[in-house]
Design an enzyme around this catalytic site. Structure first.
Site, PDB file in Angstrom:
ATOM      1  N   GLY A 177       0.837  -1.197   0.000  1.00 50.59           N
ATOM      2  CA  GLY A 177       0.000   0.000   0.000  1.00 50.59           C
ATOM      3  C   GLY A 177       0.868   1.241   0.000  1.00 50.59           C
ATOM      4  O   GLY A 177       2.035   1.207  -0.404  1.00 50.59           O
ATOM      5  N   ARG A 178       0.308   2.347   0.495  1.00 52.57           N
ATOM      6  CA  ARG A 178       1.060   3.603   0.492  1.00 52.57           C
ATOM      7  C   ARG A 178       2.395   3.465   1.223  1.00 52.57           C
ATOM      8  O   ARG A 178       3.444   3.895   0.739  1.00 52.57           O
ATOM      9  CB  ARG A 178       0.235   4.702   1.166  1.00 52.57           C
ATOM     10  CG  ARG A 178      -1.052   5.097   0.454  1.00 52.57           C
ATOM     11  CD  ARG A 178      -1.730   6.202   1.248  1.00 52.57           C
ATOM     12  NE  ARG A 178      -3.013   6.592   0.701  1.00 52.57           N
ATOM     13  CZ  ARG A 178      -4.183   6.049   1.055  1.00 52.57           C
ATOM     14  NH1 ARG A 178      -4.200   5.071   1.948  1.00 52.57           N
ATOM     15  NH2 ARG A 178      -5.318   6.467   0.520  1.00 52.57           N
ATOM     16  N   ILE A 179       2.344   2.873   2.426  1.00 50.76           N
ATOM     17  CA  ILE A 179       3.565   2.781   3.226  1.00 50.76           C
ATOM     18  C   ILE A 179       4.519   1.753   2.629  1.00 50.76           C
ATOM     19  O   ILE A 179       5.734   1.959   2.601  1.00 50.76           O
ATOM     20  CB  ILE A 179       3.225   2.452   4.695  1.00 50.76           C
ATOM     21  CG1 ILE A 179       2.315   3.535   5.283  1.00 50.76           C
ATOM     22  CG2 ILE A 179       4.509   2.344   5.525  1.00 50.76           C
ATOM     23  CD1 ILE A 179       1.799   3.226   6.682  1.00 50.76           C
ATOM     24  N   ARG A 192      -2.281  -8.728  -1.741  1.00 46.62           N
ATOM     25  CA  ARG A 192      -3.489  -9.429  -2.189  1.00 46.62           C
ATOM     26  C   ARG A 192      -3.554  -9.533  -3.707  1.00 46.62           C
ATOM     27  O   ARG A 192      -4.203 -10.422  -4.250  1.00 46.62           O
ATOM     28  CB  ARG A 192      -4.733  -8.710  -1.663  1.00 46.62           C
ATOM     29  CG  ARG A 192      -4.976  -8.908  -0.171  1.00 46.62           C
ATOM     30  CD  ARG A 192      -6.143  -8.084   0.325  1.00 46.62           C
ATOM     31  NE  ARG A 192      -5.846  -6.653   0.275  1.00 46.62           N
ATOM     32  CZ  ARG A 192      -6.665  -5.714   0.721  1.00 46.62           C
ATOM     33  NH1 ARG A 192      -7.845  -6.054   1.229  1.00 46.62           N
ATOM     34  NH2 ARG A 192      -6.332  -4.435   0.652  1.00 46.62           N
ATOM     35  N   ARG A 218       0.827  -4.249  12.405  1.00 46.94           N
ATOM     36  CA  ARG A 218       0.044  -4.452  13.616  1.00 46.94           C
ATOM     37  C   ARG A 218       0.606  -5.672  14.331  1.00 46.94           C
ATOM     38  O   ARG A 218       1.096  -6.613  13.690  1.00 46.94           O
ATOM     39  CB  ARG A 218      -1.440  -4.701  13.299  1.00 46.94           C
ATOM     40  CG  ARG A 218      -2.227  -3.449  12.963  1.00 46.94           C
ATOM     41  CD  ARG A 218      -2.485  -2.616  14.201  1.00 46.94           C
ATOM     42  NE  ARG A 218      -3.379  -1.500  13.952  1.00 46.94           N
ATOM     43  CZ  ARG A 218      -2.980  -0.272  13.664  1.00 46.94           C
ATOM     44  NH1 ARG A 218      -1.691  -0.019  13.541  1.00 46.94           N
ATOM     45  NH2 ARG A 218      -3.855   0.693  13.479  1.00 46.94           N
ATOM     46  N   ASP A 237       8.009  -2.523  15.945  1.00 47.52           N
ATOM     47  CA  ASP A 237       7.370  -1.294  16.412  1.00 47.52           C
ATOM     48  C   ASP A 237       5.989  -1.578  16.990  1.00 47.52           C
ATOM     49  O   ASP A 237       5.398  -0.708  17.628  1.00 47.52           O
ATOM     50  CB  ASP A 237       7.249  -0.286  15.261  1.00 47.52           C
ATOM     51  CG  ASP A 237       6.715   1.067  15.714  1.00 47.52           C
ATOM     52  OD1 ASP A 237       7.208   1.581  16.740  1.00 47.52           O
ATOM     53  OD2 ASP A 237       5.810   1.615  15.055  1.00 47.52           O
ATOM     54  N   GLU A 243       0.257  -4.565  23.297  1.00 47.97           N
ATOM     55  CA  GLU A 243       0.911  -3.319  23.685  1.00 47.97           C
ATOM     56  C   GLU A 243      -0.031  -2.439  24.526  1.00 47.97           C
ATOM     57  O   GLU A 243      -1.244  -2.467  24.316  1.00 47.97           O
ATOM     58  CB  GLU A 243       1.390  -2.564  22.440  1.00 47.97           C
ATOM     59  CG  GLU A 243       0.314  -2.287  21.416  1.00 47.97           C
ATOM     60  CD  GLU A 243       0.867  -1.765  20.100  1.00 47.97           C
ATOM     61  OE1 GLU A 243       0.358  -0.731  19.648  1.00 47.97           O
ATOM     62  OE2 GLU A 243       1.772  -2.390  19.511  1.00 47.97           O
ATOM     63  N   HIS A 292       5.630   1.439  19.438  1.00 49.13           N
ATOM     64  CA  HIS A 292       4.592   1.820  18.462  1.00 49.13           C
ATOM     65  C   HIS A 292       4.657   3.324  18.196  1.00 49.13           C
ATOM     66  O   HIS A 292       3.700   4.060  18.434  1.00 49.13           O
ATOM     67  CB  HIS A 292       3.195   1.423  18.955  1.00 49.13           C
ATOM     68  CG  HIS A 292       2.198   1.355  17.824  1.00 49.13           C
ATOM     69  ND1 HIS A 292       1.039   0.620  17.907  1.00 49.13           N
ATOM     70  CD2 HIS A 292       2.180   1.936  16.589  1.00 49.13           C
ATOM     71  CE1 HIS A 292       0.351   0.745  16.775  1.00 49.13           C
ATOM     72  NE2 HIS A 292       1.033   1.545  15.965  1.00 49.13           N
TER      73      HIS A 292
END
Length: 313
Positions: free
Chosen positions: A153-155, A175, A232, A256, A261, A279
């Protein structure tokens, strides 16, 4: 007193709180000693929820707010928001995409460098006065290696651009094939891990990606491989990861995000081959100000009857 009442699931930076409290009547759920009592008392008047990505908004919570019109999320991930309930009940949902892309990509590469080059361990060696008497071990080069990215995706694209600047070969799992990038698409995550020197995880959270990084993927990554997770905590099987780090099934990991958490599995703290980050991928002043502004812009647009800047639902 401002007319619109908003339930806030968690704190925002002070610069956002000042603005929100000047324009709305804010109810601070995270400060309530009895949260259910607060919801029962003010729930009938709440028209918006302001939340954070990790806190979300459950169907159970939304069902107790009969006038709820919008959930505005400070963060990109909406897996903790019950989007199905929101859609079924005409509740708008917004998030803060794009503004945090570059910072999260930066921290992914930062974690990779810190992990491969053992920057935290080197810092301890110098601070403890061991430099000169204890040899720093040789570490792992990053430039020119094979980088697998789970998620494009964007990141994921921003991470790939950074890795490309290091002269790395890049393949990705997603995907579907992304025709707007020149990197190699690998539909098999295990095959990607087997090919890669470094595996960076940036898939969305949720049921579809639950424990997608499992023991089989880690075994394929191998004893010289490094795992980086900036997605995540749910995307990684932490039992399998801890075992892989302990048994040196993989070389190291940079994390991260975690499953529970901030109360993470204490076994991570005993491992020397993992770099831990609280995070904080989007935790720069610049990005957090932009995120808060986007939350406020979405709320203002909604209550003004204008198009939402960044709608999810």
């Amino acid at each position: 007193m401002p007319e619109v009442e908003i339930l806030m699931a968690g704190a925002y930076p002070e610069w956002d709180m000042v603005d929100l409290e000047a324009n709305y009547r804010i109810h601070r759920l995270w400060e309530a000693t009895d949260r259910q009592e607060l919801i029962s008392r003010v729930g009938k008047d709440i028209r918006a929820i302001a939340t954070r990505g990790e806190l979300g908004a459950s169907a159970e919570l939304m069902a107790q707010l009969p006038k709820l019109e919008i959930v505005s999320c400070y963060g990109v991930g909406t897996d903790a928001i019950d989007l199905s309930y929101a859609r079924a009940n005409g509740i708008r949902v917004t998030n803060t995409p794009d503004v945090l892309t570059e910072d999260v990509a930066d921290i992914a590469i930062g974690l990779l460098l810190a992990t491969a080059r053992q920057v935290p361990q080197a810092d301890v060696l110098v601070r403890s006065g061991q430099w000169g008497s204890v040899a720093m071990p040789l570490v792992t080069r990053v430039s020119g290696k094979k980088v697998g990215i789970a998620g494009m995706g964007r990141i994921g694209k921003a991470i790939a651009r950074r890795a490309a600047a290091f002269g790395c070969d890049i393949s990705y799992f997603a995907r579907h094939d992304h025709t707007d990038v020149a990197y190699t698409y690998e539909p098999d995550l295990i095959a990607l891990a087997d090919w890669a020197d470094f595996l960076i995880v940036i898939v969305p959270g949720g049921e579809a990606t639950m424990k997608i990084i499992n023991a089989e993927v880690l075994k394929a990554l191998g004893p010289n491989g490094i795992l980086i997770n900036v997605s995540r905590g749910t995307t990684v099987d932490e039992e399998a990861l801890i075992a892989a780090l302990r048994d040196r099934t993989i070389q190291a990991a940079g994390l991260d995000v975690f499953l529970n958490e901030p109360k993470i599995d204490a076994r991570f703290l005993t491992l020397q081959n993992v770099v831990l980050q609280p995070h904080h991928g989007s935790g720069t002043v610049e990005t957090r100000k932009a995120m808060g502004q986007l939350v406020r812009d979405n709320l203002a647009a909604h209550f003004a009857g204008s198009p939402l800047p960044t709608p999810v639902v």
